[in-house]
Design an enzyme around this catalytic site. Structure first.
Site, mmCIF file in Angstrom:
data_model
loop_
_atom_site.group_PDB
_atom_site.id
_atom_site.type_symbol
_atom_site.label_atom_id
_atom_site.label_comp_id
_atom_site.label_asym_id
_atom_site.label_seq_id
_atom_site.Cartn_x
_atom_site.Cartn_y
_atom_site.Cartn_z
ATOM 1 N N GLU A 189 4.675 12.570 -4.872
ATOM 2 C CA GLU A 189 3.753 12.597 -3.709
ATOM 3 C C GLU A 189 4.598 13.728 -2.587
ATOM 4 O OE1 GLU A 189 3.417 9.389 -1.047
ATOM 5 O OE2 GLU A 189 2.299 9.712 -1.098
ATOM 6 N N GLU A 240 1.017 -1.024 0.192
ATOM 7 C CA GLU A 240 -0.236 -0.242 -0.072
ATOM 8 C C GLU A 240 0.338 1.100 0.274
ATOM 9 O OE1 GLU A 240 -2.933 0.107 -0.712
ATOM 10 O OE2 GLU A 240 -4.099 -1.911 0.158
HETATM 11 P P1 NAD Z 1 8.726 4.612 4.687
HETATM 12 O O1 NAD Z 1 8.261 4.288 3.833
HETATM 13 O O2 NAD Z 1 9.597 5.920 5.018
HETATM 14 O O3 NAD Z 1 8.195 3.913 6.026
HETATM 15 C C1 NAD Z 1 7.188 3.106 6.146
HETATM 16 C C2 NAD Z 1 7.651 2.200 7.305
HETATM 17 O O4 NAD Z 1 8.675 1.422 6.601
HETATM 18 C C3 NAD Z 1 8.273 2.397 7.960
HETATM 19 O O5 NAD Z 1 8.118 2.303 9.274
HETATM 20 C C4 NAD Z 1 9.960 2.641 8.177
HETATM 21 O O6 NAD Z 1 10.376 2.648 9.576
HETATM 22 C C5 NAD Z 1 9.764 1.169 7.253
HETATM 23 N N1 NAD Z 1 10.806 1.502 6.320
HETATM 24 C C6 NAD Z 1 11.272 1.819 6.244
HETATM 25 N N2 NAD Z 1 12.420 1.879 5.295
HETATM 26 C C7 NAD Z 1 12.454 0.554 5.064
HETATM 27 C C8 NAD Z 1 13.074 -1.160 4.819
HETATM 28 N N3 NAD Z 1 14.331 -0.691 3.542
HETATM 29 N N4 NAD Z 1 13.225 -1.934 4.845
HETATM 30 C C9 NAD Z 1 11.409 -2.340 5.441
HETATM 31 N N5 NAD Z 1 11.060 -1.614 6.078
HETATM 32 C C10 NAD Z 1 11.305 -0.054 5.844
HETATM 33 O O7 NAD Z 1 6.700 5.796 4.865
HETATM 34 P P2 NAD Z 1 6.531 6.564 5.350
HETATM 35 O O8 NAD Z 1 7.615 8.666 5.310
HETATM 36 O O9 NAD Z 1 6.455 6.322 7.374
HETATM 37 O O10 NAD Z 1 5.263 7.522 5.148
HETATM 38 C C11 NAD Z 1 4.463 7.616 4.001
HETATM 39 C C12 NAD Z 1 4.467 7.073 2.872
HETATM 40 O O11 NAD Z 1 3.339 6.390 3.313
HETATM 41 C C13 NAD Z 1 3.917 8.171 2.413
HETATM 42 O O12 NAD Z 1 4.179 7.457 0.615
HETATM 43 C C14 NAD Z 1 2.211 7.322 1.522
HETATM 44 O O13 NAD Z 1 1.827 7.795 0.192
HETATM 45 C C15 NAD Z 1 2.065 6.095 1.855
HETATM 46 N N6 NAD Z 1 1.016 5.420 2.291
HETATM 47 C C16 NAD Z 1 0.452 4.677 2.376
HETATM 48 C C17 NAD Z 1 -0.510 3.816 2.144
HETATM 49 C C18 NAD Z 1 -1.691 3.422 1.387
HETATM 50 O O14 NAD Z 1 -2.828 2.581 2.085
HETATM 51 N N7 NAD Z 1 -1.831 3.257 0.581
HETATM 52 C C19 NAD Z 1 -1.732 4.731 4.270
HETATM 53 C C20 NAD Z 1 -0.730 5.459 4.358
HETATM 54 C C21 NAD Z 1 0.621 6.006 3.877
#
Ligand code: NAD
Length: 487
Positions: free
Chosen positions: A388, A253
């Protein structure tokens, strides 16, 4: 008086194998108050051996959880929903502290978490396989089986709801879970885990807290059978690359660059109210929000007059201030990211016809503020219109006709949600058919309704959540069984 996560809660622990344990990594996580920029307190941080213990606990619990009667699993999920309701005010305050959003928006999120556990509680014993052909001498059937241990990795924007959605779905389908919340907002997940700890058998739900490293360790662990990830497309890409090495199934997601398209016959007041909700709710930190607003040139002036004055008047403040409808960004990093995108946009020629005020004095001076902002005159292929932003920024673009609107709406790498505002059923139908997005809403804002599949096209992701059939199937592997019966 608001519940305080460090004054009213003794110490924060992770949940591993049914036990509440401190993290054994060196440095704990610092939980910030985004409205002041101050440290609120410390949360545990998992070491690699904590991650391994959590996966081992989930593997151990799977053998009996998968054969636990679905009705029984449902009863436990109902009990978790009931406990979330019983601790509603506390969870709402908790999210308001760690994420910074207005309390009313936290309340909606905690309600969603409760409803999600309730929804999948009811779903667990209504999910069946099929019989394909039942001949006198042969039986052919299709069954859905759980994968095993699901790694759930979530972001910081709706912590209680993200804690609930993949976990409840995984548990309802007979999988066990190791959940890793975002390091910025670990407390909501830890509190829900604490509430669930003596409801579920040990090891069925485990929560480990930490940052990128903990996520990497979880994804790399050979005991993981399925990855359910919510976050940015870039992280999704990295996780999929790792998953590909082990041919590991996954649900993604990811982000969005969603467009709402406003036609000349739309109710402009409703469209303005919809865009305020869609672009600025949760300070624009919403994957489903509209960062692009496409307005037909014949109603552009009327729309802009009302929209810009409404945005300029938005009240930005800390989550516990009842007048505030927009809170801070979750972190300094997110604030700087959005600020950078705005600066590059204006340097490239975009205009800012409206911007709200943000707190600049007193204890809120150090908060991570970004004013709700309207952008115009950016080219449809400019960075601000294609990447985004994940902040309170709406880019408005005029369009001439339906074809142009479709081509602008689809000219991005994402395809999560889209909005169409018109009274003309034929336009609504054509647009809903032609726009490349997993969810299209007509004359309303998408609010992630339970019962409707939620997920993206293109770089917005793979798989669906929030509904019954698509989601339950996404978390199950399919087995075909054919049996020749003895004569
Ligand atoms: P992010 O991808 O930086 O981090 C999300 C999660 O992944 C965190 O728990 C982080 O610690 C973990 N993570 C980061 N790098 C990783 C790796 N290499 N391996 C495993 N885990 C890792 O995202 P963010 O900045 O926390 O959140 C914002 C993003 O989430 C935006 O792009 C937003 O659109 C998306 N989002 C999508 C939905 C959906 O349902 N489609 C819902 C909410 C947010």
């Amino acid at each position: 008086m608001a519940y305080h996560p460090f004054k009213d809660h003794a110490s924060w622990k992770m949940l591993i194998g049914g036990e509440l344990v401190p993290g054994s990594a060196g440095a704990p996580l610092e939980v910030m108050n985004p409205a002041t920029g101050e440290v609120l307190g410390q949360a545990p941080s998992a070491s690699e051996s904590d991650v391994a213990d959590a996966v081992a606990a989930a593997e151990g619990a799977f053998a009996s959880w998968r054969w636990t009667l679905p009705e029984k699993r449902g009863e436990m999920l109902y009990e978790i929903a009931r406990r979330i309701r019983a601790h509603f005010d506390e969870l709402v305050d908790l999210e308001t502290w760690e994420n910074g959003k207005p309390r009313a928006q936290s309340a909606r999120d905690v309600t969603n978490a409760e409803r999600t556990f309730r929804f999948y509680a009811g779903a667990s014993d209504k999910f069946y396989g099929h019989t394909v052909l039942d001949a006198p001498d042969e039986m052919r059937k299709i069954v859905y089986e759980p994968y095993g241990v699901v790694a759930v990795i979530i972001p910081w924007n709706w912590p209680p709801m993200h804690t609930a959605d993949f976990s409840a779905l995984a548990l309802a389908t007979g999988n066990t879970v190791v959940l890793k919340p975002a390091p910025e907002t670990p407390l909501s997940s830890l509190r829900i885990a604490e509430l669930a700890a003596d409801v579920l058998p040990p090891g069925v739900l485990n929560v480990v807290t930490g940052g990128v490293e903990t996520g990497v360790q979880l994804v790399a662990h050979p005991g993981i059978d399925f990855i359910a990830f919510t976050g940015s497309d870039r992280t999704g890409e990295k996780i999929l690359t790792e998953a590909a090495k082990r041919i590991l199934p996954s649900m993604m997601e990811l982000g969005g660059k969603n467009a709402s398209v406003i036609f000349p016959d739309a109710d402009v007041d409703k469209a303005v109210a919809g865009m305020l909700r869609s672009a600025y709710f949760n300070s624009g930190q919403a994957c489903s929000g509209s960062e692009r607003v496409l307005v037909h040139e014949s109603v552009y002036a009327a729309f802009m007059e009302r929209f810009t004055s409404a945005v300029a008047g938005m009240v930005v403040g800390e989550g516990f201030d009842e007048r505030a409808t927009v809170g801070p960004m979750v972190t300094k990093r997110q604030q700087e990211k959005v600020q950078g995108a705005l600066e590059r946009a204006t340097a490239a020629g975009a205009r800012v016809p409206a911007r709200a005020e943000v707190p600049t004095a007193g204890r809120l001076k150090g908060g991570f503020w970004i004013p709700p902002t309207v952008i115009t005159e950016a080219a449809p292929d400019a960075e601000i219109m294609t990447e985004e932003v994940f902040g309170p920024v709406a880019g408005v673009i005029p369009f001439k006709d339906e074809d142009e609107a479709v081509s602008i709406a689809n000219a991005v790498d994402f395809g999560l949600t889209a909005g169409v505002w018109t009274r003309d059923l034929a336009i609504a139908h054509r647009m809903a058919t032609r726009i490349e997005a997993g969810v299209v809403s007509v004359n309303r804002v998408n609010t992630g309704e339970l019962g409707l599949p939620f997920g993206g096209y293109k770089r917005s992701g793979v798989g669906r959540k929030k509904d019954f059939l698509e989601a339950m199937r996404s978390f199950s592997r399919v087995k075909a069984i054919q049996m020749a019966l003895p004569e």
